[in-house]
Design a protein around this motif. Structure first.
Motif, PDB file in Angstrom:
ATOM      1  N   ASN A   1      47.682  65.947  95.226  1.00 53.10           N
ATOM      2  CA  ASN A   1      47.686  67.298  94.672  1.00 53.10           C
ATOM      3  C   ASN A   1      47.148  67.304  93.252  1.00 53.10           C
ATOM      4  O   ASN A   1      46.391  68.183  92.850  1.00 53.10           O
ATOM      5  CB  ASN A   1      49.105  67.878  94.688  1.00 53.10           C
ATOM      6  CG  ASN A   1      49.599  68.165  96.087  1.00 53.10           C
ATOM      7  OD1 ASN A   1      50.448  67.449  96.576  1.00 53.10           O
ATOM      8  ND2 ASN A   1      49.060  69.182  96.732  1.00 53.10           N
TER       9      ASN A   1
ATOM     10  N   LEU B   1      47.493  73.573  95.370  1.00 51.34           N
ATOM     11  CA  LEU B   1      48.788  73.256  94.784  1.00 51.34           C
ATOM     12  C   LEU B   1      49.782  72.935  95.886  1.00 51.34           C
ATOM     13  O   LEU B   1      49.731  73.503  96.970  1.00 51.34           O
ATOM     14  CB  LEU B   1      49.311  74.448  93.964  1.00 51.34           C
ATOM     15  CG  LEU B   1      48.450  74.933  92.785  1.00 51.34           C
ATOM     16  CD1 LEU B   1      49.081  76.191  92.175  1.00 51.34           C
ATOM     17  CD2 LEU B   1      48.301  73.853  91.738  1.00 51.34           C
TER      18      LEU B   1
ATOM     19  N   ALA C   1      48.649  74.576  86.416  1.00 52.92           N
ATOM     20  CA  ALA C   1      48.839  75.170  87.741  1.00 52.92           C
ATOM     21  C   ALA C   1      48.461  76.653  87.729  1.00 52.92           C
ATOM     22  O   ALA C   1      47.851  77.158  88.689  1.00 52.92           O
ATOM     23  CB  ALA C   1      50.294  75.001  88.192  1.00 52.92           C
TER      24      ALA C   1
ATOM     25  N   GLU D   1      52.549  73.264  83.940  1.00 57.48           N
ATOM     26  CA  GLU D   1      52.619  74.570  84.591  1.00 57.48           C
ATOM     27  C   GLU D   1      51.396  75.423  84.205  1.00 57.48           C
ATOM     28  O   GLU D   1      50.870  76.184  85.028  1.00 57.48           O
ATOM     29  CB  GLU D   1      53.921  75.281  84.195  1.00 57.48           C
ATOM     30  CG  GLU D   1      55.179  74.675  84.807  1.00 57.48           C
ATOM     31  CD  GLU D   1      55.474  73.267  84.325  1.00 57.48           C
ATOM     32  OE1 GLU D   1      55.291  72.996  83.114  1.00 57.48           O
ATOM     33  OE2 GLU D   1      55.865  72.426  85.157  1.00 57.48           O
TER      34      GLU D   1
ATOM     35  N   GLU E   1      43.935  69.343  91.770  1.00 57.57           N
ATOM     36  CA  GLU E   1      44.068  70.235  90.622  1.00 57.57           C
ATOM     37  C   GLU E   1      43.098  69.853  89.507  1.00 57.57           C
ATOM     38  O   GLU E   1      42.445  70.707  88.900  1.00 57.57           O
ATOM     39  CB  GLU E   1      45.498  70.200  90.087  1.00 57.57           C
ATOM     40  CG  GLU E   1      46.517  70.846  91.009  1.00 57.57           C
ATOM     41  CD  GLU E   1      47.926  70.658  90.502  1.00 57.57           C
ATOM     42  OE1 GLU E   1      48.132  70.795  89.278  1.00 57.57           O
ATOM     43  OE2 GLU E   1      48.819  70.347  91.301  1.00 57.57           O
TER      44      GLU E   1
ATOM     45  N   LYS F   1      54.866  73.831  93.496  1.00 59.60           N
ATOM     46  CA  LYS F   1      54.130  74.486  92.408  1.00 59.60           C
ATOM     47  C   LYS F   1      53.729  75.903  92.797  1.00 59.60           C
ATOM     48  O   LYS F   1      53.793  76.825  91.978  1.00 59.60           O
ATOM     49  CB  LYS F   1      52.888  73.662  92.055  1.00 59.60           C
ATOM     50  CG  LYS F   1      53.169  72.515  91.109  1.00 59.60           C
ATOM     51  CD  LYS F   1      51.885  71.909  90.607  1.00 59.60           C
ATOM     52  CE  LYS F   1      52.170  70.795  89.620  1.00 59.60           C
ATOM     53  NZ  LYS F   1      50.932  70.151  89.131  1.00 59.60           N
TER      54      LYS F   1
END
Length: 524
Positions: free
Chosen positions: A131, A90, A48, A45, A135, A94
């Motif tokens: 994804n 994202l 993200a 997280e 990222e 997310k």
């Protein structure tokens, strides 16, 4: 969404904001450092948040906070706007986790709460392979990795795994160009020269061509000389500088210009004839003239230049510069295919499949598709998969079809992504995998694939491979409806007429969409 994960994430975000103040949302590095202190377990997280706040969505929350808390601005609409800003980097789950956790930590009142999700049906918040790749590239690029910057620029320029966006491509090319990356400097110069993703600016083009030229890039050296030789709006010709760079790089001042190409083309150089023909065909660096384009492309084609043969074939198929002639087009496609042009081989297969300019022969079409597919041509891989799936010219074999769809999908072909996703969704030729299916459909929809957008809408209304979310479903149905899909338009109206998870009924919007797409509101 996993409510426990949302709760943990929100708690960590609130601790960060309470400790440092709301303005920390505008400093992604400081925020993520603090977040890792308060929630070391939430490393995925944290990554993200690094991506999301790097795209400056924190400023949206900072700017709108007072208005939302006073009730003059909708929290849900603000969250949707923030989520849209990071949708290229994202996945939907997310993006929702990030935006909702910030909103709740600020005390915003949301119309909908995340649904309960059992551990058996929980969506993987780590995201799919595509994804995750985006990222990781984003994070590496932000940390100074020029290869990652250039890779991101290329993905946005060509629409590989993300929605094509020239402006975002320019952003990433610029970042690595200013750190000295030669490939990025050349590509950024091309963008300025052609006005792709930015206003056309020949002075800026010359600046970046020179930076790349000084690092030894031959094409940039020629392009720099061309800029000063030809000039353009706001950038006058400068023969002295053209001669200077010509002497410096040992390249003729006419190299890469229409004059230089003309001289070489007249001397029988097939590559120069091909390039000159394309310049006339597209009107790049010279006034567009289809007849002159055909003249030079034919001369190159007669010397066995496969790309020229393919372009001439396309002109005959479309009637550009010559009368439409499918028979001649097929003949030229055959010549180009013999000389190794895979686009020509794929198109030749299509002509055989349809009976355009030649006898209809599905077996021969399948043979040609396979030849091109085995050499790595993405569209041919999809087309051969279609042959296997439907039994066109070969025996039906859904499992083998899925293999070819997958290979096409991995190369970014939207038809391949949609078909592979559809097979995973329906268990056709492969074990069902709704989560990966949804990821494939997302990739195809990002490339404006209408059927994929509609199928994604159903994933969100039915909770297939993801949580139910009628607001996101409506977004995808609207995309498909805008491309002419009547069924998607009808479901879009129904979403707003009756509402659903995360979407309140809205008769005004339902009526507006019914009118927009020519539907009878009362029949839905």
């Amino acid at each position: 969404m996993d409510n426990k994960l949302l709760s943990e994430t929100t708690d960590a975000v609130k601790k960060v904001i309470d400790h440092f103040g709301i303005d920390i949302l505008s400093d992604h590095k400081k925020f993520c450092s603090a977040f890792s202190d308060f929630a070391p377990r939430l490393s995925k997280e944290n990554k993200a948040f690094f991506v999301a706040l790097s795209e400056d969505i924190g400023s949206i929350f900072i700017r709108e906070n007072d208005a939302v808390l006073s009730g003059s601005r909708s929290a849900d609409e603000t969250i949707q706007r923030a989520a849209a800003e990071i949708s290229e980097y994202l996945n939907a789950e997310k993006a929702e986790l990030i935006t909702q956790s910030i909103a709740v930590s600020l005390g915003w009142q949301l119309r909908n709460n995340a649904p309960e999700t059992s551990s058996e049906s929980r969506v993987d918040m780590g995201g799919g392979s595509s994804n995750t790749l985006i990222e990781n590239l984003f994070r590496r690029a932000q940390n100074g990795d020029n290869d990652a910057c250039f890779n991101l620029g290329e993905r946005f320029f060509y629409g590989r795994g993300v929605k094509q966006d020239y402006a975002k491509a320019v952003k990433w090319y610029t970042l690595s160009s200013d750190r000295g990356d030669c490939s990025s400097q050349k590509k950024l110069a091309d963008c300025y020269y052609l006005g792709q993703g930015t206003d056309r600016n020949l002075a800026m083009a010359a600046k970046y061509y020179e930076l790349a030229a000084e690092q030894g890039d031959y094409d940039s050296q020629k392009a720099l000389i061309r800029c000063y030789t030809i000039g353009g709006t706001g950038f006058p010709t400068d023969r002295a500088k053209a001669r200077y760079f010509s002497d410096r790089y040992g390249i003729s001042a006419s190299a890469g210009t229409s004059d230089g190409l003309m001289k070489n083309a007249q001397n029988g150089d097939s590559e120069a004839q091909f390039k000159l023909g394309n310049m006339y065909l597209r009107g790049v660096g010279i006034e567009q003239d289809s007849e002159k384009a055909i003249y030079w492309l034919k001369l190159a084609a007669q010397q066995g230049h496969s790309a020229a043969q393919y372009n001439v074939a396309c002109c005959y198929l479309s009637g550009t510069g010559v009368p439409k002639d499918k028979i001649t087009a097929v003949m030229m496609l055959g010549e180009a295919a013999k000389n190794g042009d895979l686009d020509a081989l794929n198109n030749l297969a299509g002509c055989c499949m349809r009976g355009d300019g030649t006898a209809k022969d599905q077996s021969l079409a399948a043979k040609y598709y396979r030849q091109a597919a085995e050499q790595g041509h993405a569209k041919a891989q999809y087309n051969y998969g279609e042959c296997l799936f439907n039994g066109f010219g070969v025996s039906k074999d859904q499992a083998e079809a899925v293999n070819w769809y997958r290979q096409a999908a991995e190369q970014g072909d939207p038809d391949g992504q949609y078909s592979y996703g559809w097979c995973l969704l329906n268990g056709a030729g492969v074990a069902p995998d709704p989560v990966t299916a949804k990821e494939m459909l997302e990739l195809a929809a990002e490339q404006h694939h209408t059927a994929a957008a509609k199928e994604l809408g159903y994933c969100y209304t039915n909770g297939t491979g993801t949580f139910k979310n009628f607001a996101i479903a409506a977004k995808y149905f609207n995309k498909a409806a805008a491309d002419g899909d009547k069924e998607a338009a009808e479901v879009l109206v129904a979403c707003y007429k009756y509402g659903g998870d995360y979407l309140a009924a809205n008769e005004q919007k339902a009526c507006r969409y019914a009118e927009q797409y020519g539907l009878d509101y009362y029949d839905i």
